[in-house]
Design a protein around this motif. Structure first.
Motif, PDB file in Angstrom:
ATOM      1  N   CYS A  18      -5.910  -1.942   6.156  1.00 11.20           N
ATOM      2  CA  CYS A  18      -5.311  -1.150   7.225  1.00 11.20           C
ATOM      3  C   CYS A  18      -5.779   0.305   7.129  1.00 11.20           C
ATOM      4  O   CYS A  18      -6.611   0.745   7.899  1.00 11.20           O
ATOM      5  CB  CYS A  18      -3.795  -1.269   7.158  1.00 11.20           C
ATOM      6  SG  CYS A  18      -2.971  -0.349   8.453  1.00 11.20           S
ATOM      7  N   CYS A  19      -5.277   1.040   6.144  1.00 11.74           N
ATOM      8  CA  CYS A  19      -5.608   2.468   6.087  1.00 11.74           C
ATOM      9  C   CYS A  19      -6.898   2.758   5.320  1.00 11.74           C
ATOM     10  O   CYS A  19      -7.404   3.879   5.369  1.00 11.74           O
ATOM     11  CB  CYS A  19      -4.451   3.257   5.488  1.00 11.74           C
ATOM     12  SG  CYS A  19      -4.187   2.946   3.732  1.00 11.74           S
TER      13      CYS A  19
ATOM     14  N   CYS B 149      -7.239  -1.261   0.984  1.00 15.51           N
ATOM     15  CA  CYS B 149      -6.312  -1.643   2.037  1.00 15.51           C
ATOM     16  C   CYS B 149      -7.069  -1.881   3.345  1.00 15.51           C
ATOM     17  O   CYS B 149      -7.782  -0.992   3.805  1.00 15.51           O
ATOM     18  CB  CYS B 149      -5.273  -0.540   2.222  1.00 15.51           C
ATOM     19  SG  CYS B 149      -4.107  -0.891   3.543  1.00 15.51           S
TER      20      CYS B 149
ATOM     21  N   CYS C 141       0.201   3.311   3.461  1.00 14.95           N
ATOM     22  CA  CYS C 141       0.584   2.854   4.798  1.00 14.95           C
ATOM     23  C   CYS C 141       1.657   1.764   4.802  1.00 14.95           C
ATOM     24  O   CYS C 141       2.257   1.499   5.833  1.00 14.95           O
ATOM     25  CB  CYS C 141      -0.648   2.382   5.570  1.00 14.95           C
ATOM     26  SG  CYS C 141      -1.251   0.769   5.050  1.00 14.95           S
TER      27      CYS C 141
ATOM     28  N   CYS D  95       0.862  -1.178   0.000  1.00 15.12           N
ATOM     29  CA  CYS D  95       0.000   0.000   0.000  1.00 15.12           C
ATOM     30  C   CYS D  95       0.904   1.236   0.000  1.00 15.12           C
ATOM     31  O   CYS D  95       1.796   1.358   0.838  1.00 15.12           O
ATOM     32  CB  CYS D  95      -0.903  -0.020   1.233  1.00 15.12           C
ATOM     33  SG  CYS D  95      -1.880   1.480   1.404  1.00 15.12           S
TER      34      CYS D  95
ATOM     35  N   TYR E 218       1.071  -1.543   3.972  1.00 15.46           N
ATOM     36  CA  TYR E 218       0.497  -2.891   4.134  1.00 15.46           C
ATOM     37  C   TYR E 218       0.934  -3.762   2.952  1.00 15.46           C
ATOM     38  O   TYR E 218       0.910  -3.323   1.802  1.00 15.46           O
ATOM     39  CB  TYR E 218      -1.031  -2.779   4.188  1.00 15.46           C
ATOM     40  CG  TYR E 218      -1.751  -4.079   4.422  1.00 15.46           C
ATOM     41  CD1 TYR E 218      -1.870  -4.594   5.701  1.00 15.46           C
ATOM     42  CD2 TYR E 218      -2.334  -4.772   3.366  1.00 15.46           C
ATOM     43  CE1 TYR E 218      -2.547  -5.789   5.924  1.00 15.46           C
ATOM     44  CE2 TYR E 218      -3.008  -5.967   3.577  1.00 15.46           C
ATOM     45  CZ  TYR E 218      -3.114  -6.466   4.867  1.00 15.46           C
ATOM     46  OH  TYR E 218      -3.787  -7.643   5.084  1.00 15.46           O
TER      47      TYR E 218
HETATM   48 ZN   LIG Z   1      -2.860   1.073   3.440  1.00 19.43          ZN
END
Ligand SMILES: [Zn+2]
Length: 96
Positions: free
Chosen positions: A37-38, A35, A17, A14, A19
């Protein structure tokens, strides 16, 4: 195909972030991967060029995400003992 055989490893990360459990881009084309995560969708939140000016949008998005506590979009996927600084160290150098 393993990551080591990929011609462009940066597409597995990513850009916002760092990932690395998803393929976000393929041959410079965004795969519309979101993603976990973010929460950035490749091709929407991570467009830019690896130049100082071209990274402005990516850096703004990243700064906004971190400034809001670096919350995971899918909290159940967040590893135990997750470390934000180690995570963002995965961001490919050209997208930092
Ligand atoms: Zn991310």
């Amino acid at each position: 195909m393993t990551k080591a055989q990929d011609t462009d490893d940066a597409e597995d990360f990513c850009r916002i972030c760092g990932y690395d459990e998803e393929r976000f881009w393929e041959h410079s084309v965004p795969r519309s991967a979101i993603c976990p995560c973010c929460g950035t969708e490749s091709g929407i939140g991570d467009m830019g060029e690896p130049t100082w000016e071209g990274l402005t949008g990516i850096r703004e998005y990243r700064g906004h995400w971190v400034g809001n506590g670096a919350q995971w979009r899918s909290p159940t996927l967040r590893p135990k003992g997750w470390d934000l600084l180690k995570h963002i160290a995965n961001i490919p150098p050209e997208w930092r």
